[in-house]
Design an enzyme around this catalytic site. Structure first.
Site, PDB file in Angstrom:
ATOM      1  N   ASP A   3     -33.507 -37.500   4.186  1.00 10.55           N
ATOM      2  CA  ASP A   3     -33.640 -38.920   4.535  1.00 10.55           C
ATOM      3  C   ASP A   3     -33.884 -39.092   6.038  1.00 10.55           C
ATOM      4  O   ASP A   3     -33.123 -38.557   6.850  1.00 10.55           O
ATOM      5  CB  ASP A   3     -32.318 -39.611   4.152  1.00 10.55           C
ATOM      6  CG  ASP A   3     -32.372 -41.105   4.351  1.00 10.55           C
ATOM      7  OD1 ASP A   3     -33.214 -41.743   3.707  1.00 10.55           O
ATOM      8  OD2 ASP A   3     -31.595 -41.620   5.170  1.00 10.55           O
TER       9      ASP A   3
ATOM     10  N   HIS B 270     -38.019 -46.204  -4.057  1.00  6.33           N
ATOM     11  CA  HIS B 270     -36.918 -47.175  -4.110  1.00  6.33           C
ATOM     12  C   HIS B 270     -36.894 -48.110  -2.911  1.00  6.33           C
ATOM     13  O   HIS B 270     -36.065 -49.026  -2.850  1.00  6.33           O
ATOM     14  CB  HIS B 270     -35.586 -46.411  -4.209  1.00  6.33           C
ATOM     15  CG  HIS B 270     -35.327 -45.610  -2.981  1.00  6.33           C
ATOM     16  ND1 HIS B 270     -36.085 -44.515  -2.616  1.00  6.33           N
ATOM     17  CD2 HIS B 270     -34.429 -45.769  -1.997  1.00  6.33           C
ATOM     18  CE1 HIS B 270     -35.645 -44.035  -1.472  1.00  6.33           C
ATOM     19  NE2 HIS B 270     -34.637 -44.770  -1.069  1.00  6.33           N
ATOM     20  N   ASP B 271     -37.774 -47.841  -1.935  1.00 11.37           N
ATOM     21  CA  ASP B 271     -37.825 -48.707  -0.746  1.00 11.37           C
ATOM     22  C   ASP B 271     -39.060 -49.602  -0.741  1.00 11.37           C
ATOM     23  O   ASP B 271     -39.217 -50.408   0.186  1.00 11.37           O
ATOM     24  CB  ASP B 271     -37.896 -47.856   0.536  1.00 11.37           C
ATOM     25  CG  ASP B 271     -36.612 -47.129   0.844  1.00 11.37           C
ATOM     26  OD1 ASP B 271     -36.673 -46.074   1.486  1.00 11.37           O
ATOM     27  OD2 ASP B 271     -35.544 -47.624   0.430  1.00 11.37           O
TER      28      ASP B 271
ATOM     29  N   ASP C 185     -30.749 -35.802  -2.557  1.00 14.34           N
ATOM     30  CA  ASP C 185     -31.193 -36.620  -1.432  1.00 14.34           C
ATOM     31  C   ASP C 185     -30.154 -36.489  -0.316  1.00 14.34           C
ATOM     32  O   ASP C 185     -29.007 -36.910  -0.473  1.00 14.34           O
ATOM     33  CB  ASP C 185     -31.279 -38.080  -1.908  1.00 14.34           C
ATOM     34  CG  ASP C 185     -32.127 -38.948  -1.014  1.00 14.34           C
ATOM     35  OD1 ASP C 185     -32.765 -39.894  -1.514  1.00 14.34           O
ATOM     36  OD2 ASP C 185     -32.156 -38.673   0.210  1.00 14.34           O
TER      37      ASP C 185
ATOM     38  N   GLU D 100     -38.512 -37.198   4.641  1.00 13.28           N
ATOM     39  CA  GLU D 100     -38.954 -38.582   4.783  1.00 13.28           C
ATOM     40  C   GLU D 100     -39.164 -38.829   6.269  1.00 13.28           C
ATOM     41  O   GLU D 100     -38.203 -38.778   7.046  1.00 13.28           O
ATOM     42  CB  GLU D 100     -37.924 -39.569   4.228  1.00 13.28           C
ATOM     43  CG  GLU D 100     -38.454 -41.001   4.318  1.00 13.28           C
ATOM     44  CD  GLU D 100     -37.391 -42.049   4.253  1.00 13.28           C
ATOM     45  OE1 GLU D 100     -36.260 -41.798   4.700  1.00 13.28           O
ATOM     46  OE2 GLU D 100     -37.687 -43.138   3.753  1.00 13.28           O
TER      47      GLU D 100
HETATM   48  O1  TEU Z   1     -35.384 -45.199   4.347  1.00 11.73           O
HETATM   49  C1  TEU Z   1     -35.729 -45.276   5.718  1.00 11.73           C
HETATM   50  C2  TEU Z   1     -36.821 -46.191   5.860  1.00 11.73           C
HETATM   51  O2  TEU Z   1     -37.711 -45.943   6.637  1.00 11.73           O
HETATM   52  C3  TEU Z   1     -36.831 -47.406   5.000  1.00 11.73           C
HETATM   53  O3  TEU Z   1     -35.504 -47.844   4.776  1.00 11.73           O
HETATM   54  C4  TEU Z   1     -37.526 -48.462   5.793  1.00 11.73           C
HETATM   55  O4  TEU Z   1     -37.026 -48.381   7.116  1.00 11.73           O
HETATM   56  C5  TEU Z   1     -37.179 -49.805   5.258  1.00 11.73           C
HETATM   57  O5  TEU Z   1     -37.402 -49.800   3.884  1.00 11.73           O
HETATM   58  C6  TEU Z   1     -38.061 -50.788   5.991  1.00 11.73           C
HETATM   59  O6  TEU Z   1     -39.369 -50.685   5.492  1.00 11.73           O
HETATM   60  C7  TEU Z   1     -34.365 -44.260   4.053  1.00 11.73           C
HETATM   61  C8  TEU Z   1     -33.949 -44.492   2.599  1.00 11.73           C
HETATM   62  O7  TEU Z   1     -35.076 -44.234   1.748  1.00 11.73           O
HETATM   63  C9  TEU Z   1     -33.485 -45.914   2.488  1.00 11.73           C
HETATM   64  O8  TEU Z   1     -33.200 -46.246   1.124  1.00 11.73           O
HETATM   65  C10 TEU Z   1     -32.231 -46.074   3.344  1.00 11.73           C
HETATM   66  O9  TEU Z   1     -31.840 -47.436   3.319  1.00 11.73           O
HETATM   67  C11 TEU Z   1     -32.526 -45.665   4.802  1.00 11.73           C
HETATM   68  O10 TEU Z   1     -33.244 -44.436   4.914  1.00 11.73           O
HETATM   69  C12 TEU Z   1     -31.221 -45.453   5.554  1.00 11.73           C
HETATM   70  O11 TEU Z   1     -30.600 -44.299   5.066  1.00 11.73           O
END
Ligand code: TEU
Length: 546
Positions: free
Chosen positions: A193, A321-322, A93, A247
Site C-alpha cells: 500500500d 476499491h478506491d 495487502d 501501489e
Molecule cells: O490508497 C492510496 C491512494 O492513493 C488512494 O487512497 C487515493 O489517495 C484516494 O483514493 C484519493 O484518490 C491506499 C489504499 O488503496 C486506500 O484504500 C487507503 O485508504 C490508503 O492507501 C491509505 O492506506
C-alpha cells in the site's frame, strides 16, 4: 510471458458466511470454486488484520493477527491451504507506510517512550502551528496534534493513520518480521500500500500550495529504491514464486520504471494511477470533467512503451476499491451496459502486463445508487462531502460529486444472486446493496453463455492460451480519439485489437486492409463476420490466419 490473472476481493463486501453483515474469510473460502472457475491465479485480499477500521482496515493495530470480524488465524490457514488445491495463490495487502494510532508502537510513543517516538514522525511545536503546510490525502492538515505529549505526528491519510519512519532501521526490521511471518504462513503474494511514500525527505519544508500539497517532497523519496531493495532482500526476494505489486501513489514514470525492473530487485510490478485522473478538473478529484479520451490514450501508450522498453512490469487495472466502477464512470450503462462492462476490461486485459479483476466487474456491477450522505461509509468521501458544503456547494451538488467519484461506488456488497441481501449475507450489510442486484448477479449469468461473466471467462482463456496476448510485444496504431487500436504479436502470431470507447459508431476499415486474412477471436456484439463499423463500446479482437 505475463500469464497470471489476479482477482481482488474486498473482504468486507465479498461474502458474509457468519451472518453479521460483514464479509469474512469463511465467505472467501466458500467462493474459491467460483474463483477457480473464472481462471484466477492469484487472489488479492484487502487488509484483514486487527483494525478499528477508520479506513476499512488500512489502519492496522496488529499486523500479525486477524481481525475478529474477518475470522480466525485458523481460517486464514485453511484459506491458504484450500486455495492451493485450486492452484490459487493468496496475496495479502501490506500497509507499511503507516500504522493505526492505536497500534502498541504508537501508544508507547504517546506514553513518552523515545524508542517508539522514533518509529514515527513526531515534531515538537505549537498547537496553532503544524510543522509544515502539507495537506492530507483525505483533506485537512497532514499533521495530527497529540495534546498529551505536546507534539505533532505526520499522517498523510486519516488522522488515525500515523506515518512510520522507515529511516529508522528498527522500523525496517519490524517490517521484515511481519512480511516473513506471513510468508511462513504460506502467503504467496503481497500488494504494498502506497509503498512509494515510505521514504520521507530529510528536511520537512512548506510546499508552495499553488504547485503541490506536499506530495512532491515525500513521493518517490530519496531512499525509496534502497528501502524497496532491502525489503526485497530481507523478505520475499529470498523465496521463489511470490508475486509482488506496489501501489505507487502519484509516482513519476522514471521512478516506476525502476520499481518494476527485475534487475533492480525491488518489486515485480506496479500500479500507477495517472490514467485514472483524466476526469479530474485540474487534478482535483472532487471537481469532475468529462474524461479526456485523448489524454487517456496518450498516457496508456506512453506508459506501455516505456515500461516495455525498460522491461518493467505493469499491473493492468481500471477498477479497484478506491475507484468508481469504470463501466459507470466512462461507459453508458443505461444504453450499452453489456458493451460498456466488457470493453474497458478487454482493453485492460490485452495490453502488456498483468491484468487485475476487481470483484463484481466480471458481472458488470455498476456504481451504487446512494441518495443520502448517511449511505456513505468511506472516510475520504465523508471528509470531501463536508469540504464541498463548506466551499458553498448545496447538499445535492455535493452528493452528485460523491455519486460520480466516491470510493464507496466499488465497495457495495458483491451481488451473488437475487435473494434478499444479494446472497452476500443473511442480514442487512454494513453498507447498502445496489438496488440493481436482482438484475445484476452471479447466479443469473453463470449458466448464460452470452453473459458478461462468461465473456470474462472467454477473455481469461484467450489471455492464457494466445501467447501474443501475454507477450511484451505491442505496436500502437494511430487513430482518432474515439478508438484505440494496437497489434499484439509473438513469433508468427499476430493479433489486432480494436476498441471503440465512444457512444457512437466508428468506421475502422482504414485500419484493416485485408479482413479476409483475419478471423474473430473475441467480439462483445457476438458478430460472426468481421464488420469494420464498430458499434458503441464495441471491441474486436482479430487473429491473422496462418
Ligand atoms: O490508497 C492510496 C491512494 O492513493 C488512494 O487512497 C487515493 O489517495 C484516494 O483514493 C484519493 O484518490 C491506499 C489504499 O488503496 C486506500 O484504500 C487507503 O485508504 C490508503 O492507501 C491509505 O492506506
Amino acid at each position: 510471458m505475463y500469464k497470471k490473472v489476479i482477482y481482488q476481493a474486498y473482504p468486507l463486501s465479498f461474502a458474509d458466511a457468519n451472518g453479521d453483515g460483514l464479509g469474512d474469510v469463511r465467505g472467501i473460502i466458500d467462493k474459491l470454486d467460483y474463483l477457480h472457475s473464472l481462471g484466477v491465479d492469484v487472489l488479492w485480499i484487502n487488509p484483514i488484520f486487527v483494525s478499528p477500521k477508520n479506513d476499512n482496515g488500512y489502519d492496522i493495530v496488529d499486523y500479525l493477527a486477524i481481525d475478529h470480524v474477518f475470522g480466525t488465524m485458523a481460517e486464514v490457514e485453511e484459506l491458504i491451504q484450500k486455495a492451493k488445491t485450486y492452484q490459487i495463490d493468496i496475496m495479502f495487502d501490506m500497509v507499511l507506510n503507516h500504522s493505526s494510532i492505536f497500534h502498541p508502537w504508537f501508544q508507547k510513543a504517546l506514553a513518552g517512550d523515545k524508542k517508539y517516538q522514533d518509529f514515527y514522525f513526531f515534531r515538537k511545536g505549537d498547537v496553532d502551528q503544524a510543522p509544515t503546510n502539507w495537506v492530507s490525502k483525505f483533506g485537512g492538515s497532514a499533521w495530527n496534534w497529540n495534546e498529551k505529549i505536546q507534539m505533532w505526528n505526520l499522517a498523510l491519510f486519516d488522522k488515525t493513520q500515523a506515518d512510520l519512519n522507515w529511516d529508522n532501521p528498527a522500523v525496517r526490521d519490524e517490517i521484515y518480521k511481519i512480511v516473513n511471518f506471513w510468508i511462513s504462513k504460506g502467503i504467496k503474494g503481497f500488494r504494498f500500500d502506497v509503498i512509494n511514500l515510505i521514504s520521507k525527505p530529510k528536511v520537512f519544508e512548506n510546499a508552495d500550495l499553488s504547485v503541490h500539497d506536499g506530495r512532491l517532497f515525500y513521493t518517490d523519496g530519496p531512499n525509496i529504491h534502497k528501502y524497496l531493495h532491502l525489503l526485497n532482500h530481507n523478505t520475499f526476494g529470498k523465496h521463489h514464486g511470490i508475486t509482488t505489486v506496489g501501489e505507487m501513489s502519484s509516482t513519476k514514470l522514471e521512478a516506476a520504471l525502476k520499481y518494476a525492473n527485475p534487475k533492480n530487485q525491488e518489486l515485480e510490478m506496479v500500479f500507477i494511477f495517472h490514467h485514472l485522473k483524466v476526469d479530474y478538473l485540474n487534478g482535483n478529484k472532487w471537481v469532475h470533467k468529462s474524461w479526456d479520451k485523448k489524454e487517456f490514450k496518450k498516457l496508456l501508450i506512453e506508459w506501455q512503451k516505456q515500461m516495455c522498453a525498460h522491461k518493467s512490469h505493469m499491473a493492468l487495472f481500471l477498477n479497484n476499491h478506491d475507484q468508481p466502477r469504470v463501466n459507470s464512470r466512462w461507459g453508458d450503462i443505461k444504453n450499452h451496459w453489456y458493451a460498456s462492462s466488457t470493453l474497458f476490461t478487454a482493453l485492460n486485459f490485452f495490453l502488456v502486463g498483468t491484468p487485475f479483476i476487481y470483484q463484481g466487474e466480471e458481472i458488470g456491477m455498476t456504481n451504487h445508487d446512494f441518495n443520502d450522505i448517511e449511505d456513505y461509509k468511506d472516510v475520504e468521501s465523508i471528509n470531501a462531502y463536508k469540504t464541498l458544503l463548506v466551499q458553498g456547494n448545496s447538499v445535492a451538488e455535493a452528493l452528485k460529486v460523491l455519486a460520480h467519484i466516491s470510493r464507496d461506488n466499488s465497495r457495495t456488497p458483491m451481488q451473488w444472486d437475487e435473494s434478499s441481501y444479494a446472497g452476500f449475507s443473511k442480514v442487512n450489510p454494513w453498507i447498502k446493496i445496489n438496488s440493481n442486484y436482482t438484475k445484476i448477479n452471479v447466479a443469473s449469468q453463470i449458466n448464460d453463455p452470452t453473459s458478461i461473466l462468461n465473456f470474462y471467462k472467454k477473455m481469461i482463456h484467450l489471455r492464457k492460451t494466445q501467447d501474443a496476448l501475454s507477450s511484451d510485444e505491442i505496436e500502437f496504431i494511430d487513430s482518432n480519439e474515439n478508438t484505440f487500436i494496437f497489434k499484439r504479436s509473438y513469433k508468427d502470431q499476430e493479433i489486432m485489437c480494436y476498441f471503440n470507447w465512444s457512444n457512437q459508431k466508428e468506421n475502422i476499415s482504414q485500419y484493416l486492409q485485408d479482413k479476409k486474412a483475419y478471423k474473430i477471436l473475441l467480439n462483445n456484439y457476438n458478430k460472426e463476420f468481421i464488420d469494420l463499423v464498430l458499434k458503441p463500446f464495441e471491441l474486436l479482437i482479430l487473429e491473422r490466419k496462418k
